[in-house]
Design a protein around this motif. Structure first.
Motif, short mmCIF file in Angstrom:
data_model
loop_
_atom_site.label_atom_id
_atom_site.label_comp_id
_atom_site.label_asym_id
_atom_site.label_seq_id
_atom_site.Cartn_x
_atom_site.Cartn_y
_atom_site.Cartn_z
N ARG A 88 0.27 -1.21 -0.15
CA ARG A 88 0.08 0.41 0.12
C ARG A 88 1.28 1.66 0.25
N ARG A 113 2.24 2.60 9.46
CA ARG A 113 2.72 1.19 8.38
C ARG A 113 3.74 0.55 8.46
N GLU A 164 -8.99 3.24 2.44
CA GLU A 164 -7.86 4.26 2.00
C GLU A 164 -8.08 3.74 0.14
N GLN A 165 -7.96 2.54 -0.08
CA GLN A 165 -7.60 2.00 -1.62
C GLN A 165 -8.03 0.89 -2.00
N ARG A 178 -7.01 -1.58 -5.75
CA ARG A 178 -6.11 -1.61 -6.85
C ARG A 178 -6.73 -2.65 -7.17
N TYR A 205 -6.88 -1.69 1.13
CA TYR A 205 -6.28 -1.15 1.70
C TYR A 205 -7.39 -0.34 3.18
N TRP A 206 -7.73 -1.10 4.01
CA TRP A 206 -7.60 0.58 4.84
C TRP A 206 -7.31 0.35 6.08
N PHE A 207 -7.93 1.33 7.14
CA PHE A 207 -7.77 1.04 8.83
C PHE A 207 -8.70 1.34 8.95
N GLY A 233 -6.94 2.69 13.57
CA GLY A 233 -5.78 3.14 13.48
C GLY A 233 -4.53 1.88 12.77
N PRO A 244 -3.39 -0.45 10.04
CA PRO A 244 -3.45 -1.07 8.66
C PRO A 244 -3.40 -2.20 8.10
N ARG A 245 -4.30 -2.18 7.44
CA ARG A 245 -4.67 -3.96 7.03
C ARG A 245 -5.25 -3.81 4.92
N PRO A 267 2.66 -9.41 1.17
CA PRO A 267 2.97 -10.09 -0.15
C PRO A 267 3.62 -11.67 -0.42
N HIS A 302 -10.63 12.30 -4.03
CA HIS A 302 -10.56 10.64 -5.47
C HIS A 302 -9.69 10.86 -6.09
#
Lengths: 153, 734
Positions: A124, A145, B62-63, B65, B75-77, B80, B82-83, B100, B243
């Motif tokens: 990310r 992160r 957040e994103q 892909r 991808y999110w929070f 607090g 990050p996941r 990965p 965005h």
């Protein structure tokens, strides 16, 4: 943890016109073991209104990936001249980036903020992962992160 | 010249290319695996619906892909933290971990930079350049060897290593050219040498200041989900933030309050090209192509191994010319047209013998020949091999063009000697053309054109005596291509025939020698052989080996040859007197051109006299009962009917379908060619069914057989030459 050999002194970065006084600071960024390739990091400063003032350091040499540092990229429009001469290698997981530079006195205790954007290939993007105010007392913060901690004194 | 462009990059880059190819081959599996594992989005799913459903189930998103392999990651929070997770687009829920893959990352870094950062990237790029050069020069060599681009897939002959090298190459070359060319492009892109960097629109200075529009209704997101690259959501606490949408068409910014498209920039042409090249190289987005390329890359280690082996064996076989006389003083000029270096070895032997006889001899390649460099030349001798189907060998390039161009041939007379292999259709074709062209140009002849079959030392010695006679000197050419490591073979039994018809012939059976474990493992020496391979025997009192076709394979457990005593023959004389338990020094030489092969097509075996040896070996080894028809010529059935009992047994066991014999003595003289003509319809029928013809024996017999077959096959529109070109007509002639 091995400090990365990226220690250098900058005398020209962020020297505001007419303000010759500057103080040396040491900025230490430590990454956690996020399990990926080397991270690109952009270190830059905004003023009290949130407007871009200048860049302190760019860790990562391939400008084609700079758009992943989206906070920095938006502020600068991806202008590589902003980081000319203050660019170094990307920083591996678990490593520490330490840079020493002279910052103009006028930047301290005047609402300026230091930002760190981070990005890792195939992982990310992490814009603005750390922000901390520029104060004469120094400051430190933890990231969410990739960044374990950022501090300066 | 092309060969040098192939050899040196190949040798220098062997290890590097092996590493790159193997890592690339393994990496090629990932996109396919990912493609299979990734939950698929329906074709009607829009980016808006996808984003809305993911956002609903992932507060703090957040994103999103979408990888070229169609894997969608969010991808999110989460308070607090990050996941990240791989998303099932149908439900918007988590499907798998997005961590990965450690092994894949390790392989990727090995593949593109050898873990050496930018220095390693440059090394890898140099490797890709070497691969491209090797593929292109190799393709030119293959075309030259097979006789042109149209004959790219023509059957190959020759030793295994060289054949394997070309067999792999002509399939894999397409993939290797693609992989290496795309790799170079990607390297150039990584080092910012191409103008394919991100062309993002300027960040909008003003947003609506509102937040919280529903993603599902944003009109700019009403695109098929398949076109999505990424969607980064604005920070809801910062009304100035927007965005960011990236699709396969370009990049744009959307207002987070109104959903309006604030700015947009199309992908540049360079970016599109780079993306296509990325897909072609990695297989991400083209998984099947990736697998094919990976498979072809696996040919690289095999070609590196066989290539280095070929180079080592040719450089070992290439002797140096000691005391080469300067061109200006040379009386005899030896011009060499050699491909692999073996013909040059013969030149070295000739040079040594002539020098010993007091001659001043200069050896030079045929390429670049200029007679004015040799003012004292009294004679020219050309030793020329033939490459592929009648082409000039490497060191003779351009010679024939020069010869055709000149107005006047040199005055000093010329002798041309061709080197080749009779089992090839274009036997000594290049040397023959040189001789004929020289003759047409009026170049005086020193000796008539002659040929050497399969590096025969005996034929070369005979030709040497003719050269000696022409020069008025005694010339003894003892040529030994590579000193063979011999082993002592002990005679188990002998069966003698033919004494009554003045053709004393014996079937000699030797015990298989004990092998060291290494030789057995490496398949060296007498570890493995087939009927049709050659047994080289070093007679006492000579350093020139004599070759006999093997009548047994290693499965038979013994070594068998058929030898006729030649009048005055050194080796055959010694063998004629060999008693059981007596020994000879011998070595094995492979002769893959004269193996029966593993096919099911019928075999037509034709032999006379000792020529039955390998043919009997084929029949003995025919456990699978392939149809075999044997035509055997002898002098008299009561005297030299070799293998008479075995042939009857083999016929009973189904290993031999039919036997036709011809005897040249007796009330009705009859030759093997006559037996063929008698069976013309049957022979034509078998050939029509795809039969393979194998001929073994003397040259006269082979010529008669070829003529008879030409007549028999004429009605079917076939010729022996045509069958030879297909590898369906092979000869072992002596």
């Amino acid at each position: 943890m091995k400090p990365l050999a990226a220690i250098l002194a900058l005398s020209t970065a962020l020297t505001l016109p007419g303000l010759a006084l500057a103080r040396p600071i040491t900025l230490t960024t430590t990454l956690n073991n996020y399990g990926g390739d080397g991270a690109y990091l952009a270190l830059y400063v905004t003023d009290a209104q949130g407007a871009y003032v200048g860049s302190l350091w760019m860790a990562g040499e391939k400008s084609k990936y700079y758009d992943s540092l989206s906070g920095w990229y938006r502020m600068t429009g991806g202008d590589t001249r902003q980081v000319d001469g203050i660019t170094g290698a990307s920083v591996g997981a678990g490593r520490t980036l330490e840079i020493t530079l002279d910052l103009a006195d006028a930047l301290f205790d005047a609402g300026y903020t230091l930002h760190v954007d981070a990005a890792v290939e195939e992982m990310r993007d992490s814009p603005n992962e750390v922000e901390l105010p520029l104060t004469t007392a120094g400051a430190s913060a933890t990231g969410s992160r990739y960044i374990a901690s950022v501090s300066y004194k | 010249m092309i060969r040098a462009f192939h050899r040196w990059p190949g040798i220098l880059a062997t290890l590097l290319l092996t590493v790159l190819a193997l890592s690339g081959a393994i990496l090629s599996v990932y996109p396919a695996a990912e493609r299979l594992a990734a939950p698929q989005a329906g074709a009607e799913l829009s980016v808006a619906d996808l984003a809305a459903s993911v956002a609903a189930s992932h507060p703090g998103l957040e994103q999103i892909r979408r990888s070229p392999s169609e894997q969608i990651t969010a991808y999110w929070f989460d308070g607090g933290t990050p996941r990240a997770a791989v998303i099932d687009p149908a439900t918007g829920l988590d499907a798998a971990s997005a961590d990965p893959d450690v092994v894949r990352r390790w392989l990727t870094n090995l593949h593109r930079s050898l873990f050496l950062g930018d220095a390693g990237r440059i090394v890898a790029a140099v490797g890709a350049g070497a691969m491209l050069l090797l593929a292109l020069s190799g393709a030119a060599l293959v075309a030259r060897r097979t006789g042109g681009w149209r004959r790219w897939f023509a059957p190959l002959r020759g030793p295994l290593a060289g054949r394997a090298h070309v067999e792999i190459a002509r399939i894999a070359v397409v993939g290797l050219v693609l992989s290496s060319a795309t790799a170079l492009w990607m390297s150039a892109s990584t080092f910012d040498l191409l103008p394919d960097g991100a062309a993002n629109p300027a960040f909008p200075a003003k947003a609506s200041g509102q937040t919280g529009t529903s993603l599902a209704t944003v009109s700019a997101l009403q695109l098929p989900a398949a076109s999505l690259r990424s969607l980064s959501l604005a920070d809801p606490n910062d009304p100035a933030d927007v965005h960011t949408l990236k699709t396969d068409q370009g990049t744009g910014y959307l207002d987070q309050g109104t959903g309006a498209l604030l700015a947009w920039a199309d992908l540049s042409v360079w970016q599109r090209v780079s993306e296509t090249i990325f897909m072609l190289h990695t297989g991400q987005g083209a998984a099947v192509l990736g697998l094919v390329l990976g498979l072809m890359a696996l040919g690289v280690p095999a070609m590196a191994g066989t290539g280095v082996f070929l180079w080592l064996s040719s450089s070992r076989a290439r002797p140096r010319i000691r005391g080469n006389a300067p061109p200006r003083q040379a009386e005899t000029v030896v011009l060499v047209g050699s491909e692999g270096g073996s013909t040059r070895g013969f030149a070295a032997t000739l040079h040594a013998a002539l020098s010993e006889a007091g001659q001043r001899v200069h050896v030079a390649p045929m390429t670049g020949f200029d007679p004015t460099r040799y003012p004292q030349a009294a004679r020219f001798i050309i030793l020329a091999a033939t490459y592929g189907e009648g082409c000039a060998p490497a060191s003779a390039n351009g010679f024939l063009d020069w010869l055709r161009r000149i107005d006047r041939a040199p005055d000093a007379p010329l002798a041309v000697l061709g080197f080749g292999d009779r089992s090839f259709p274009a036997f000594c074709a290049y040397a023959e053309e040189v001789a004929a062209t020289a003759d047409a140009k009026g170049w005086p002849q020193l000796l008539a054109f002659d040929t050497i079959d399969r590096q025969s030392p005996q034929e070369f010695a005979r030709w040497g005596r003719a050269v000696g006679a022409a020069l008025g000197i005694e010339l003894d050419l003892v040529h030994q291509p590579v000193t063979p490591a011999t082993e002592a073979l002990s005679l188990l039994s002998r069966r003698d025939y033919g004494a009554e018809v003045q053709a004393p012939t014996a079937i000699l059976r030797f015990a298989r020698p004990r092998l060291s474990p290494w030789k057995r493992l490496a398949g060296q020496g007498f570890a493995r052989w087939q009927a049709g391979d050659l047994l080289g025997i070093m007679p006492e009192g000579s350093s020139v080996p004599r070759f006999y076709s093997l009548a047994s394979g290693s499965r038979d457990g013994f070594i068998e040859i058929v030898v006729r005593k030649q009048p005055g023959g050194l080796c055959s004389g010694q063998l004629a007197e060999l008693e059981p338990c007596g020994t000879v020094q011998a070595f094995l030489r492979r002769n893959p051109a004269f193996h029966a092969g593993r096919g099911r097509a019928p075999l037509i075996l034709i032999g006379a006299g000792t020529g039955i040896g390998p043919l009997a070996g084929f029949i003995r080894g025919n456990a699978r009962r392939r149809p075999v028809h044997l035509f055997f010529g002898m002098r008299h059935p009561d005297s030299d009917f070799l293998y008479r009992e075995e042939l009857a047994d083999w016929q009973g066991a189904g290993r031999l379908s039919r036997l036709f014999t011809a005897s040249s003595r007796g009330e009705r003289p009859h030759y093997v060619r006559d037996a063929l003509r008698n069976e013309a319809p049957e022979v034509a029928r078998l050939v029509g069914m795809g039969a393979r013809v194998m001929v073994c024996g003397g040259r006269g017999m082979a010529a008669g057989v070829s003529a008879a077959l030409a007549d028999i096959l004429l009605p079917a529109g076939l010729t022996p030459a045509l069958l030879k070109a297909e590898g369906r007509y092979v000869e072992d002639i002596y």
